[in-house]
Design a protein around this motif. Structure first.
Motif: not given
Length: 290
Positions: A158, A261, A263
Motif C-alpha cells: 500500500p 487506496r 497500491w
C-alpha cells in the motif's frame, strides 16, 4: 479431449480471464476484441463448456473457468521462467510500469525523475490505464492500482492510508472559508470511487447542500483536477495527488478517509529482471516521501 487446444486460444483465455475483458485481452495480445471473442468461442466449443458469462457490459468466469484459470496461469508462468533460465533475461528490455494518468502526473513523475538521475541506464516504459479492465500483469512489470487490494496472484504494497478533500484554484479558495460556502458553486465529480461528494458533504454536516450546487461529472480525475485548476469548480481528490501541484489548494482542513487506496503491485509468480527489481525497490522506499 485427444490434444491440447491451440496455444493462441489458451493465451486468449488466460488474458481475458485475468482482466475480465476481451478488449483488454486484445490490447495485451495485439489483436482485436473480436479476435479474442472468436478464440474463446472456439475454445469453449473444443472443451464443451462455457468459460465466461457474458453480461451487458462486463464478463465473469463460470465455475469451470475459475477452476481452470490457476492451471493455465501457472503453465504460462513456468514457460516464462524456463525460458528465462535457459536464455536469460535481456537487460535491453524496458521495465514496463502501468498506472492511471493522474497518479503518473501527480505522484509518479517526480519519483521517476529522481530514479533516472541515480540509475540512468534503466529503460522505462509507462503505460496508462483508467479503469480496472485496463490493468493486468501481462506486459507490465509493475503497476500502481487503486482499490481495496482484493486482487489475486499479486504482491502488493500500500502507498499509505488515503483521505479525500476538496480542492480548487487559489482565486476561488479565497471565497471559501467554511464548507457551507460551497453553496452555488460547481462540484466536480469523478466516477468510480468509493467515496465521493455525498460522503464528504455528509461528514461535513451539510448533506443538504448538494442540491444547492451545480454538478459536472467526468470519468477520470485528470479532467476534474484540470477543471478545478482553471476555476471551473471544486473537485474532490486524494491528498496524495496534491504533492506536486501548485495550481490547486485545499480551502478546508476537513478530509474524509477512504477504504480504497493506491497500491504498488506486481505479479507474485514471475521472475523479474534486475532492472524491474530496482524500480520496485525504489518506488517501495519512496512511498511516504514528500
Amino acid at each position: 479431449m485427444s490434444s491440447l487446444p491451440p496455444l493462441l486460444w489458451l493465451q486468449a483465455f488466460e488474458s481475458a480471464a485475468r482482466t475480465l475483458s476481451f478488449t483488454a485481452a486484445g490490447n495485451e495480445l495485439g489483436v482485436t476484441q473480436a479476435a479474442i471473442s472468436q478464440r474463446i468461442r472456439l475454445l469453449e466449443d473444443r472443451l464443451g463448456q462455457k468459460l465466461f458469462v457474458r453480461h451487458a457490459r462486463s464478463l465473469s468466469l463460470t465455475p469451470a473457468g475459475q477452476a481452470w484459470l490457476p492451471s493455465i496461469h501457472d503453465a504460462f508462468s513456468r514457460i516464462s521462467e524456463g525460458t528465462s533460465e535457459v536464455f536469460g533475461i535481456t537487460s535491453e528490455r524496458p521495465v514496463t510500469l502501468r498506472a492511471t494518468p493522474v497518479i503518473q502526473q501527480s505522484w509518479l513523475a517526480p519519483r521517476l525523475v529522481a530514479l533516472h538521475r541515480q540509475k540512468p541506464t534503466i529503460l522505462l516504459r509507462l503505460v496508462s490505464a483508467i479503469w480496472p479492465d485496463d490493468f493486468g500483469p501481462e506486459g507490465a512489470d509493475i503497476e500502481i492500482r487503486y482499490g481495496r487490494g482484493e486482487w489475486s496472484g499479486l504482491e502488493m504494497l500500500p502507498l499509505g492510508d488515503e483521505h479525500l478533500l476538496p480542492v480548487c484554484a487559489p482565486a476561488l479558495a479565497r471565497s471559501l472559508n467554511v464548507p457551507a460556502d460551497l453553496a452555488g458553486h460547481t462540484l466536480l465529480h469523478a466516477v468510480g470511487f468509493g467515496v465521493g461528494w455525498p460522503g464528504w458533504l455528509q461528514a461535513a454536516g451539510i448533506a443538504h447542500l448538494e442540491s444547492e450546487c451545480r454538478s459536472l461529472t467526468c470519468d477520470n480525475q485528470v479532467m476534474t483536477l484540470a477543471l478545478a485548476s482553471q476555476g471551473g469548480g471544486v473537485a474532490l481528490t486524494h491528498h496524495r495527488l496534491l504533492e506536486q501541484r501548485e495550481d490547486l489548494v485545499a480551502p478546508f482542513d476537513m478530509s474524509v478517509p477512504s477504504d480504497e487506496r493506491f497500491w504498488l503491485v506486481r505479479p507474485s509468480k514471475r521472475q523479474v529482471s534486475d532492472e524491474a527489481a530496482d524500480v520496485w525497490a525504489w518506488l517501495a522506499a519512496s512511498r511516504e516521501l514528500p
